[in-house]
Design a protein around this motif. Structure first.
Motif, PDB file in Angstrom:
ATOM      1  N   ASP A  51       0.836  -1.196   0.000  1.00 50.38           N
ATOM      2  CA  ASP A  51       0.000   0.000   0.000  1.00 50.38           C
ATOM      3  C   ASP A  51       0.874   1.251   0.000  1.00 50.38           C
ATOM      4  O   ASP A  51       0.664   2.178  -0.784  1.00 50.38           O
ATOM      5  N   GLU A  63      -4.304   6.342  -4.587  1.00 50.77           N
ATOM      6  CA  GLU A  63      -5.013   6.580  -3.329  1.00 50.77           C
ATOM      7  C   GLU A  63      -6.511   6.771  -3.554  1.00 50.77           C
ATOM      8  O   GLU A  63      -7.334   6.268  -2.781  1.00 50.77           O
ATOM      9  N   THR A  64      -6.884   7.465  -4.626  1.00 53.57           N
ATOM     10  CA  THR A  64      -8.302   7.653  -4.946  1.00 53.57           C
ATOM     11  C   THR A  64      -8.954   6.319  -5.290  1.00 53.57           C
ATOM     12  O   THR A  64     -10.049   6.007  -4.794  1.00 53.57           O
ATOM     13  N   ARG A  66      -7.874   3.309  -4.425  1.00 52.29           N
ATOM     14  CA  ARG A  66      -7.857   2.491  -3.208  1.00 52.29           C
ATOM     15  C   ARG A  66      -9.004   2.874  -2.285  1.00 52.29           C
ATOM     16  O   ARG A  66      -9.743   2.023  -1.800  1.00 52.29           O
ATOM     17  N   ASP A  67      -9.162   4.168  -2.040  1.00 49.32           N
ATOM     18  CA  ASP A  67     -10.153   4.632  -1.075  1.00 49.32           C
ATOM     19  C   ASP A  67     -11.588   4.483  -1.567  1.00 49.32           C
ATOM     20  O   ASP A  67     -12.523   4.521  -0.767  1.00 49.32           O
ATOM     21  N   SER A  68     -11.777   4.303  -2.869  1.00 50.14           N
ATOM     22  CA  SER A  68     -13.126   4.149  -3.405  1.00 50.14           C
ATOM     23  C   SER A  68     -13.546   2.687  -3.514  1.00 50.14           C
ATOM     24  O   SER A  68     -14.680   2.393  -3.871  1.00 50.14           O
ATOM     25  N   SER A  69     -12.638   1.749  -3.194  1.00 49.35           N
ATOM     26  CA  SER A  69     -12.997   0.334  -3.287  1.00 49.35           C
ATOM     27  C   SER A  69     -13.151  -0.269  -1.892  1.00 49.35           C
ATOM     28  O   SER A  69     -12.478   0.148  -0.936  1.00 49.35           O
ATOM     29  N   ALA A  70     -14.025  -1.255  -1.781  1.00 50.93           N
ATOM     30  CA  ALA A  70     -14.241  -1.922  -0.487  1.00 50.93           C
ATOM     31  C   ALA A  70     -12.955  -2.575   0.005  1.00 50.93           C
ATOM     32  O   ALA A  70     -12.630  -2.513   1.195  1.00 50.93           O
ATOM     33  N   ARG A  73     -10.491   0.101   1.319  1.00 54.41           N
ATOM     34  CA  ARG A  73     -10.866   0.745   2.574  1.00 54.41           C
ATOM     35  C   ARG A  73     -10.509  -0.080   3.802  1.00 54.41           C
ATOM     36  O   ARG A  73     -10.536   0.437   4.911  1.00 54.41           O
TER      37      ARG A  73
END
Length: 133
Positions: A51, A63-64, A66-70, A73
């Motif tokens: 990561d 990062e966008t 990564r943060d938008s996928s289950a 998160r």
């Protein structure tokens, strides 16, 4: 003599292979808490390392996504668990006894269930040094 230039992508490829190998060892260690502790800790380490590596290589794009996928998160939780294993030597797993012949434990085995490991709840683990782990 000088070292060859560092190849970030090769480092990430090797880290991915190390992560996959640790995960495979974890799956194989479902009867063995010692093996499961070691391999899960190693897998947590490599997941957090990957990561960080992808974040450094690809920045906001990674990062966008990564943060938008289950799946992405859960990485703060992975880092949190990694820190508990690495810094407090916390036993983050507990064994669920299944009903396989030769592995049943009277009063603990669950009929129709294969022996496996599960994560302990956060309140069963020692506190960290900060809120991030």
């Amino acid at each position: 003599m000088t070292s060859p230039p560092y190849d970030v992508r090769e480092g990430l490829r090797l880290a991915e292979a190390a992560f996959q190998a640790a995960c495979a060892r974890f799956v194989e260690s479902r009867f063995d808490i010692d093996g499961a502790f070691a391999s899960s800790g190693e897998a947590l380490l490599w997941a957090a390392s990957l990561d960080e590596g992808y974040s450094e290589l690809l920045g906001e794009t990674y990062e966008t996504a990564r943060d938008s996928s289950a799946e992405g998160r859960i990485l703060p939780g992975v880092r949190w668990a990694r820190n508990r294993v690495a810094h407090q030597q916390a036993l983050t797993l507990t064994k669920v006894y299944g009903s396989e012949l030769g592995h049943m434990v009277l009063g603990e085995s669950q009929l129709g269930v294969a022996t496996h490991m599960i994560w302990r709840s956060a309140d069963e683990l020692p506190p960290g040094r900060n809120d991030r782990g």
